[in-house]
Design a protein around this motif. Structure first.
Motif, short mmCIF file in Angstrom:
data_model
loop_
_atom_site.label_atom_id
_atom_site.label_comp_id
_atom_site.label_asym_id
_atom_site.label_seq_id
_atom_site.Cartn_x
_atom_site.Cartn_y
_atom_site.Cartn_z
N UNK A 1 0.88 -1.09 -0.01
CA UNK A 1 0.02 -0.01 -0.10
C UNK A 1 0.74 1.30 0.09
N UNK A 2 2.19 1.12 0.36
CA UNK A 2 3.09 2.23 0.07
C UNK A 2 2.83 2.93 -1.14
N UNK A 3 2.78 4.32 -1.30
CA UNK A 3 2.56 5.10 -2.44
C UNK A 3 1.26 4.37 -3.38
N UNK A 4 0.44 3.86 -2.40
CA UNK A 4 -0.95 3.54 -3.43
C UNK A 4 -0.80 2.74 -4.41
N UNK A 5 -0.01 1.49 -4.20
CA UNK A 5 -0.07 0.55 -5.20
C UNK A 5 -0.65 -0.88 -4.96
N UNK A 6 -1.53 -0.61 -4.02
CA UNK A 6 -2.56 -1.89 -3.48
C UNK A 6 -3.73 -2.19 -4.13
N UNK A 7 -4.19 -3.35 -4.16
CA UNK A 7 -5.87 -3.52 -4.46
C UNK A 7 -6.61 -3.42 -3.47
N UNK A 8 -6.77 -2.13 -3.06
CA UNK A 8 -7.46 -1.69 -2.05
C UNK A 8 -8.42 -0.38 -2.35
N UNK A 9 -9.71 -0.47 -1.80
CA UNK A 9 -10.52 0.54 -1.96
C UNK A 9 -11.63 0.76 -0.60
N UNK A 10 -12.09 1.76 -0.63
CA UNK A 10 -12.87 2.14 0.65
C UNK A 10 -13.92 3.11 0.08
N UNK A 11 -14.97 3.25 1.08
CA UNK A 11 -16.06 4.12 0.52
C UNK A 11 -16.98 4.33 1.82
N UNK A 12 -17.16 5.68 2.23
CA UNK A 12 -17.73 6.05 3.44
C UNK A 12 -19.27 5.93 3.48
N UNK A 13 -19.70 5.70 2.27
CA UNK A 13 -21.42 5.34 2.18
C UNK A 13 -21.74 4.35 0.97
N UNK A 14 -21.19 3.46 1.50
CA UNK A 14 -21.42 2.28 0.66
C UNK A 14 -22.91 1.66 0.54
N UNK A 15 -23.11 1.43 -0.82
CA UNK A 15 -24.49 0.56 -1.03
C UNK A 15 -24.34 -0.78 -1.25
N UNK A 16 -23.37 -1.20 -1.95
CA UNK A 16 -23.35 -2.56 -2.40
C UNK A 16 -21.85 -2.96 -2.62
N UNK A 17 -21.55 -4.14 -2.57
CA UNK A 17 -20.30 -4.80 -2.76
C UNK A 17 -20.59 -5.86 -3.81
N UNK A 18 -19.76 -6.18 -4.76
CA UNK A 18 -19.76 -7.30 -5.76
C UNK A 18 -18.54 -8.14 -5.60
N UNK A 19 -18.27 -9.15 -5.46
CA UNK A 19 -16.98 -10.03 -5.50
C UNK A 19 -17.12 -10.93 -6.81
N UNK A 20 -16.45 -10.59 -7.60
CA UNK A 20 -16.44 -11.60 -8.81
C UNK A 20 -15.22 -12.60 -8.92
N UNK A 21 -15.70 -13.86 -9.15
CA UNK A 21 -14.74 -14.87 -9.45
C UNK A 21 -14.42 -14.85 -10.80
N UNK A 22 -13.44 -14.20 -11.16
CA UNK A 22 -13.04 -13.86 -12.59
C UNK A 22 -12.42 -15.06 -13.49
N UNK A 23 -12.52 -15.23 -14.86
CA UNK A 23 -12.49 -16.13 -15.56
C UNK A 23 -10.76 -16.82 -15.32
N UNK A 24 -10.90 -18.07 -15.19
CA UNK A 24 -9.44 -18.71 -15.02
C UNK A 24 -8.75 -18.76 -16.37
#
Length: 393
Positions: A370-393
Motif C-alpha cells: 500500500x506504500x505509494x498507493x500500489x495496493x488493490x485496496x478501495x474504501x467508501x464512506x457511504x457504501x450501498x453494495x459490494x460485488x465479489x466476482x470470481x473472474x475467468x481462469x
C-alpha cells in the motif's frame, strides 16, 4: 485512507492447532464494531457473488464470511446472521461447516454485517475450518493455510478477499500476500463506483508460468492450485532464506556515506547507516536494524511497523523499497514511479508478476504494497453494495 495494515493486519495467520492452521486475530488498529450479536440478523451491506470462472459451476462454489466483531471471532450465516465461533460447531469429522452455497444460477446475494474479516471462496470442495481454543481458552477458528502441505485444505482451490465494514464505511481489498489462486475482483458502489483486483484477460495462467520460470521462484508454484508467496515459501523450504541478502547489504551500505530522505504524513525523516543500524532523525528519532530476507518478505521483524504514525510508516517505506528493489539507488523515498520497480535480479518477482498482470497495475503482493498507493485496496464512506466476482481462469 485507512490502510490494510491498520485495519486488517491482525488477519495474519498465527500458529494454531493442526499443521499450518491460522487463527484470526484482531489488529490493535481495527475499530471494534460493537458487541458480538448472538445470532440476531442485521441488515448488513448487500454482497453479490458473481461466478465467472468458466471452470466451476455455481453448485461447485462455496462462500465463507468469517472474522471478528468486538474482539470475538464470528461467522456469518446465509441469512446474514452473526454467530460466535463455538467448539460445538465441529462435526464428527472434526471440522465446521460454515459454507454458504451459491444460487444454482446467476448472482447470489448475501449480506455483510459490521465486522472485520475475510470472504473465502472455495472451488470444487468445501473448506475445512476447525473451531479450536486460542491461547486464552476462547473459541477461535483455525484458518486455511494453503502454503502448508500438511494443511487439510492444501488440495482445495480457494482464495479470499479482506474487509472491515464499520461506522466509517467499507474498507476492502483483494490479497495475494499469502498466496495467489483464484482470480477475483471487488466492485464497491456508494459515494463512488470503484473496482479493485481485476486482472488482465488470461492473467492466471501467465502468473503461474512466469513465476514458475523465474530463477529462485519456481518451487512456489503448486501445480494448477496456487502460487505460494515467497515469504511462506521461505518458511516451507521452497525459497532461499538469504535470497535478498546481497541487495539488503547493498542498500544498507549505500547510506553509510549519504543521507536517505523518507517522507511520510508526519514529515521528512533523514536517515544514515552506522553498523547495522539505520538511524533516522526528524519528527522523531529512532533506529531500524538491518532486516533479513524473511523480514523484508513478511514485512515484519526488523521492519515491524507499529501504528504510531512515526517509526511505523518509515519502516513500511523501507520494506516496500526493499521488496521493489528501489532503496539502494533512490535516496528519496517512497518512490512512486512504477517503472523503477523490480529492476535487477534480486527483487520480489512474485509481486512484480502480480502487478504486471493487474488491470490497473495494483496488487497486494506483500503487506507493505500500500506504500505509494500500489495496493488493490478501495474504501467508501457511504457504501450501498459490494460485488465479489470470481473472474475467468
Amino acid at each position: 485512507m485507512i490502510s490494510r495494515r491498520t485495519i486488517l493486519g491482525g488477519l495474519a495467520a498465527t500458529t494454531a492447532a493442526g499443521a499450518g492452521a491460522g487463527l484470526l486475530a484482531r489488529t490493535a488498529g481495527a475499530a471494534p464494531a460493537g458487541p458480538a450479536p448472538a445470532g440476531a440478523a442485521a441488515a448488513g451491506l448487500p454482497l453479490r457473488i458473481d461466478n465467472r470462472t468458466g471452470r466451476y459451476a455455481n453448485t461447485a462454489v462455496w462462500i465463507y464470511i468469517v472474522g471478528n466483531v468486538g474482539g470475538q471471532q464470528v461467522r456469518v450465516t446465509p441469512q446474514g446472521e452473526v454467530k460466535p465461533i463455538a467448539l460445538g460447531d465441529n462435526r464428527p469429522d472434526g471440522f465446521t461447516d460454515y459454507a454458504m452455497p451459491l444460487a444454482a444460477n446467476g448472482i447470489t446475494t448475501l449480506r455483510i454485517p459490521r465486522m472485520s474479516g475475510r470472504i473465502y471462496a472455495s472451488l470444487g470442495s468445501k473448506l475445512k475450518f476447525k473451531a479450536v481454543k486460542d491461547g486464552n481458552g476462547k473459541a477461535a477458528l483455525a484458518y486455511p493455510a494453503g502454503w502448508v502441505s500438511g494443511d487439510p485444505n492444501y488440495q482445495i482451490v480457494h482464495d479470499c478477499a479482506e474487509f472491515t465494514y464499520d461506522q466509517s464505511g467499507m474498507h476492502c481489498n483483494t490479497t495475494s500476500v499469502d498466496m495467489f489462486s483464484v482470480p477475483m475482483s471487488i466492485r464497491l458502489t456508494g459515494a463512488r463506483d470503484q473496482t479493485a483486483g481485476a486482472l488482465k484477460a488470461g492473467a492466471r495462467s501467465r502468473i503461474f508460468s512466469e513465476i514458475g520460470r523465474t530463477p529462485g521462484f519456481g518451487k512456489l508454484v503448486v501445480g494448477d492450485k496456487r502460487v505460494i508467496a515467497p515469504s511462506h515459501g521461505l518458511d516451507s523450504g521452497l525459497f532461499d532464506r538469504n535470497y535478498l541478502a546481497p541487495y539488503i547489504d547493498r542498500a544498507w551500505n549505500a547510506y553509510t556515506s549519504k543521507d536517505l530522505k523518507v517522507t511520510t504524513n508526519a514529515g521528512t525523516f533523514t536517515g544514515r547507516v552506522s553498523g547495522s543500524q539505520f538511524t533516522f532523525r526528524g519528527p522523531a528519532q529512532f533506529s531500524i536494524a538491518k532486516p533479513s530476507t524473511r523480514d523484508v518478505l513478511f514485512c515484519d521483524g526488523a521492519l515491524l511497523a507499529p501504528n504510531d504514525g512515526l517509526k511505523g510508516p518509515v519502516a513500511a517505506v523501507l520494506g516496500a523499497a526493499l521488496n521493489r528493489a528501489t532503496l539502494a539507488d533512490h535516496a528519496g523515498q517512497p518512490t512512486t514511479n512504477a517503472g523503477t520497480f523490480y529492476k535487477g535480479q534480486l527483487a520480489n518477482h512474485y509481486a512484480r508478476v502480480l502487478h504486471a498482470e493487474a488491470a490497473d497495475g495494483k496488487a497486494y503482493g506483500f503487506a507493505f504494497d500500500d506504500v505509494a498507493n500500489f495496493a488493490s485496496y478501495i474504501e467508501d464512506g457511504a457504501p450501498r453494495e459490494m460485488t465479489l466476482t470470481l473472474t475467468p481462469f
